[in-house]
Design a protein around this motif. Structure first.
Motif, mmCIF file in Angstrom:
data_model
loop_
_atom_site.group_PDB
_atom_site.id
_atom_site.type_symbol
_atom_site.label_atom_id
_atom_site.label_comp_id
_atom_site.label_asym_id
_atom_site.label_seq_id
_atom_site.Cartn_x
_atom_site.Cartn_y
_atom_site.Cartn_z
ATOM 1 N N LEU A 1 0.833 -1.210 0.000
ATOM 2 C CA LEU A 1 0.000 0.000 0.000
ATOM 3 C C LEU A 1 0.864 1.255 0.000
ATOM 4 N N ALA A 2 1.965 1.220 0.754
ATOM 5 C CA ALA A 2 2.851 2.390 0.799
ATOM 6 C C ALA A 2 3.586 2.563 -0.531
ATOM 7 N N ALA A 3 4.027 1.437 -1.123
ATOM 8 C CA ALA A 3 4.754 1.513 -2.386
ATOM 9 C C ALA A 3 3.874 1.984 -3.536
ATOM 10 N N SER A 4 2.566 1.707 -3.434
ATOM 11 C CA SER A 4 1.635 2.132 -4.494
ATOM 12 C C SER A 4 1.035 3.507 -4.219
ATOM 13 N N GLY A 5 1.498 4.181 -3.173
ATOM 14 C CA GLY A 5 1.060 5.536 -2.883
ATOM 15 C C GLY A 5 -0.277 5.649 -2.188
ATOM 16 N N GLN A 6 -0.841 4.538 -1.721
ATOM 17 C CA GLN A 6 -2.149 4.593 -1.044
ATOM 18 C C GLN A 6 -2.018 4.815 0.460
ATOM 19 N N LEU A 7 -0.792 4.745 0.952
ATOM 20 C CA LEU A 7 -0.533 4.964 2.371
ATOM 21 C C LEU A 7 0.717 5.814 2.495
ATOM 22 N N GLU A 8 0.570 6.951 3.154
ATOM 23 C CA GLU A 8 1.715 7.819 3.362
ATOM 24 C C GLU A 8 1.980 7.909 4.861
ATOM 25 N N SER A 9 3.101 7.350 5.260
ATOM 26 C CA SER A 9 3.427 7.352 6.673
ATOM 27 C C SER A 9 4.925 7.403 6.874
ATOM 28 N N THR A 10 5.332 8.186 7.850
ATOM 29 C CA THR A 10 6.753 8.257 8.207
ATOM 30 C C THR A 10 7.078 7.308 9.352
ATOM 31 N N GLU A 11 6.073 6.518 9.777
ATOM 32 C CA GLU A 11 6.229 5.674 10.960
ATOM 33 C C GLU A 11 6.652 4.236 10.628
ATOM 34 N N LEU A 12 6.725 3.887 9.350
ATOM 35 C CA LEU A 12 6.967 2.488 8.996
ATOM 36 C C LEU A 12 8.279 1.950 9.562
ATOM 37 N N GLY A 13 9.281 2.805 9.648
ATOM 38 C CA GLY A 13 10.578 2.357 10.149
ATOM 39 C C GLY A 13 10.664 2.266 11.656
ATOM 40 N N ASN A 14 9.596 2.645 12.344
ATOM 41 C CA ASN A 14 9.619 2.638 13.814
ATOM 42 C C ASN A 14 8.942 1.421 14.434
ATOM 43 N N PHE A 15 8.263 0.628 13.593
ATOM 44 C CA PHE A 15 7.442 -0.453 14.143
ATOM 45 C C PHE A 15 7.760 -1.808 13.516
ATOM 46 N N PHE A 16 7.731 -2.831 14.357
ATOM 47 C CA PHE A 16 7.601 -4.214 13.887
ATOM 48 C C PHE A 16 6.129 -4.414 13.565
ATOM 49 N N MET A 17 5.824 -5.184 12.523
ATOM 50 C CA MET A 17 4.435 -5.530 12.202
ATOM 51 C C MET A 17 4.362 -7.011 11.884
ATOM 52 N N MET A 18 3.425 -7.703 12.496
ATOM 53 C CA MET A 18 3.206 -9.122 12.207
ATOM 54 C C MET A 18 1.723 -9.426 12.354
ATOM 55 N N GLY A 19 1.194 -10.294 11.491
ATOM 56 C CA GLY A 19 -0.201 -10.687 11.613
ATOM 57 C C GLY A 19 -0.696 -11.393 10.366
ATOM 58 N N GLU A 20 -1.517 -12.405 10.545
ATOM 59 C CA GLU A 20 -2.144 -13.094 9.410
ATOM 60 C C GLU A 20 -3.441 -12.382 9.061
ATOM 61 N N LEU A 21 -3.654 -12.165 7.771
ATOM 62 C CA LEU A 21 -4.866 -11.479 7.313
ATOM 63 C C LEU A 21 -5.935 -12.475 6.869
ATOM 64 N N SER A 22 -7.158 -12.243 7.303
ATOM 65 C CA SER A 22 -8.310 -12.970 6.761
ATOM 66 C C SER A 22 -8.710 -12.312 5.450
ATOM 67 N N LEU A 23 -9.573 -12.965 4.700
ATOM 68 C CA LEU A 23 -10.017 -12.385 3.425
ATOM 69 C C LEU A 23 -10.800 -11.095 3.643
ATOM 70 N N ASP A 24 -11.418 -10.951 4.835
ATOM 71 C CA ASP A 24 -12.169 -9.714 5.120
ATOM 72 C C ASP A 24 -11.306 -8.653 5.795
ATOM 73 N N GLY A 25 -10.001 -8.909 5.892
ATOM 74 C CA GLY A 25 -9.087 -7.924 6.477
ATOM 75 C C GLY A 25 -8.850 -8.074 7.958
ATOM 76 N N GLY A 26 -9.515 -9.027 8.594
ATOM 77 C CA GLY A 26 -9.304 -9.241 10.026
ATOM 78 C C GLY A 26 -7.917 -9.815 10.309
ATOM 79 N N LEU A 27 -7.395 -9.530 11.494
ATOM 80 C CA LEU A 27 -6.077 -10.018 11.890
ATOM 81 C C LEU A 27 -6.212 -11.237 12.784
ATOM 82 N N GLN A 28 -5.580 -12.324 12.359
ATOM 83 C CA GLN A 28 -5.619 -13.579 13.106
ATOM 84 C C GLN A 28 -4.379 -13.712 13.985
ATOM 85 N N PRO A 29 -4.484 -14.451 15.107
ATOM 86 C CA PRO A 29 -3.346 -14.585 16.027
ATOM 87 C C PRO A 29 -2.124 -15.219 15.358
#
Length: 512
Positions: free
Chosen positions: A88-116
């Motif tokens: 999303l960030a590479a395609s210009g749909q998300l502009e954030s300066t915070e990406l380098g400050n956070f670890f992100m992990m999570g499985e996505l459901s087809l509806d966008g929900g985050l699974q453990p």
């Protein structure tokens, strides 16, 4: 445009940083490189559906996703979230300066929900170690990760929330856990209590000795004598976990995906009781993608093997090295991982196939040699690592119906803690040595000194009862623990006599 997000991979019970690089250019194919397994390769299908559900678009261009370092295999579906955010960030749909400050992990459901995900705690520890400000992960794992201090942990329910957080269009509060308050609130909570057990005072005494010295123990008795009931209550008399042990134990269960959403920190000693059909790989750990086995899940706690002779011999034999080394190493062609496995082994068994050999009332119907054949399913080297052999007899009617209250686990535990404190002082100059059962043979001679009368007693016991030579060191270790429980600096004759009593299976002709 090239965008980087950050996640992590689990190696044993530790984690290391993974950089997710996404580049979008001319073309129309999607590529994931960096040794991804099938679940990682499939992530783009889940991501596409989740992105569309969030009201955004999946770029119809060439997308290259690189998981660096590229020479380490990446496994699991937890990379869905950082890959999606990077796209999303590479395609210009998300502009954030915070990406380098956070670890992100999570499985996505087809509806966008985050699974453990698995391993949230070691990943959070790595995020803090690597200097990241925070960790964004599924809400179900947030309490587990929030145990790590000085790290902002944000538990999210879906992809839309993560986007809103990074765009700063919606405010979220980090999950805060008071680790020490969480630890001390539940550290003395045990559901099973020894006061529920009628009679069996001699077995309770043996379990107290085992707990005080960290000794392995086997219970031999007929069906219905209370072997399993007694074993289940053993964790309640072990010393409470300290904070370091609690973190170690929680990391292992986190990696195995055994923690519930309500758990932040494991404060009770583990009690694992696998069925006798278990495979050797499930017991010690391993698999194509190595996972901790039952002996590692029992780390700092109890592994109970009910009906020991019914386990496959190969399964039991793989425990021999972990029982000595208190760790297990899983080696594969590409990698080698190490899991801690410092546990107390408590086993139970019937004395024979019918269960009534040596029974005070019922007659054994097993034929000649059957009892010995049954016992021979357990190898000598494995029995050599079990310090206490205890015969369990059925509870009589008077004891069963007695109104007398049995001693509570709390009282027994206080004595055990006092004995363990003595051992902590004794082994203060020995790193990694905490209780009597861990003593090496050369230490036994110096720490478990006995006088001439004691040596004479052991000599007579070995001759008269037919005790094996391997029982000698075990008797000395157990007698040292009995002396610690009695508050005695020296090993007395009565301590030796009691320790000798706990070597049933070493007696010649025990099985006829």
């Amino acid at each position: 445009m090239l965008v980087k997000t950050f996640g992590s991979a689990i190696y044993g019970v530790d984690a290391f940083t993974i950089t997710i690089e996404v580049g979008i250019g001319a073309g129309n194919k999607y590529h994931i490189v960096g040794l991804p397994d099938n679940s990682v390769k499939e992530s783009l299908r889940r991501i596409e559906s989740a992105v569309q559900t969030a009201g955004l678009r999946m770029p119809r261009q060439k997308i290259v996703v690189n998981l660096a370092p590229a020479d380490v295999k990446k496994e699991g579906s937890a990379y869905d979230l950082p890959i999606a955010i990077a796209i999303l960030a590479a395609s210009g749909q998300l502009e954030s300066t915070e990406l380098g400050n956070f670890f992100m992990m999570g499985e996505l459901s087809l509806d966008g929900g985050l699974q453990p995900i698995k391993g949230a705690l070691p990943i959070a520890i790595q995020a803090k170690t690597a200097g990241f400000r925070g960790f964004i992960l599924p809400k179900d794992n947030s309490r587990e990760a929030a145990v790590v201090s000085d790290l902002e942990v944000y538990g999210m329910e879906n992809l839309i929330d993560v986007i809103a957080f990074l765009n700063k269009s919606k405010s979220f509060n980090p999950v805060v856990i008071d680790t020490r308050e969480e630890f001390y609130r539940n550290v003395n909570r045990y559901e099973q209590d020894f006061c529920d057990v009628k009679g069996q005072e001699n077995i309770k005494r043996a379990l107290e000795i085992a707990a005080a010295g960290g000794h392995n123990l086997i219970l031999i008795g007929p069906p219905g004598a209370g072997k399993t009931m007694l074993a289940k209550r053993l964790p309640g008399i072990l010393p409470p976990l300290n904070l370091q042990e609690a973190l170690e134990t929680t990391k292992i269960h986190s990696v195995a995906g055994k923690l519930s959403a309500a758990d932040a920190l494991m404060t009770e000693r583990p009690y694992r009781s696998p069925h006798h059909t278990i495979s050797d790989m499930a017991l010690v750990g391993g698999g194509a993608n190595p996972q901790p086995g039952e002996i590692s899940l029992a780390h700092n706690g109890v592994l109970f093997l009910d009906e020991l002779p019914e386990f496959k011999r190969a399964v039991l034999e793989v425990m021999r090295q972990p029982l000595e080394d208190r760790k297990v190493t899983i080696s594969r062609a590409r990698m080698s991982v190490e899991y801690p496995a410092s546990f107390m082994l408590i086993a139970s068994m019937n004395p024979c196939p019918c269960g009534y050999y040596n029974h005070p009332d019922k007659e054994c119907i097993c034929g000649p040699g059957v009892v010995q054949k049954y016992l021979s399913k357990i190898s000598g080297p494995l029995l050599d690592r079990i310090d206490l052999h205890v015969e369990v007899t059925p509870v009589n009617f008077n004891e069963l119906t007695s109104a007398t209250k049995a001693e509570k686990s709390e009282s027994i535990r206080n004595r055990v803690i006092k004995a363990r404190n003595e051992q902590t002082v004794r082994f203060s100059n020995q790193p990694g040595l905490h209780y009597n059962a861990q003593m090496a043979p050369n230490m036994v001679r110096s720490i478990c000194e006995i006088d001439d009368a004691g040596r004479l007693l052991i000599k007579k016991a070995m001759e008269k009862l037919g005790l094996s030579a391997r029982a000698y060191d075990r008797i000395l270790k157990v007698s040292r623990t009995i002396a610690d429980l009695a508050g005695s600096a020296e090993i007395e004759l009565e301590h030796l006599a009691e320790a000798i009593h706990y070597r049933s299976l070493d007696r010649e002709n025990w099985a006829g």
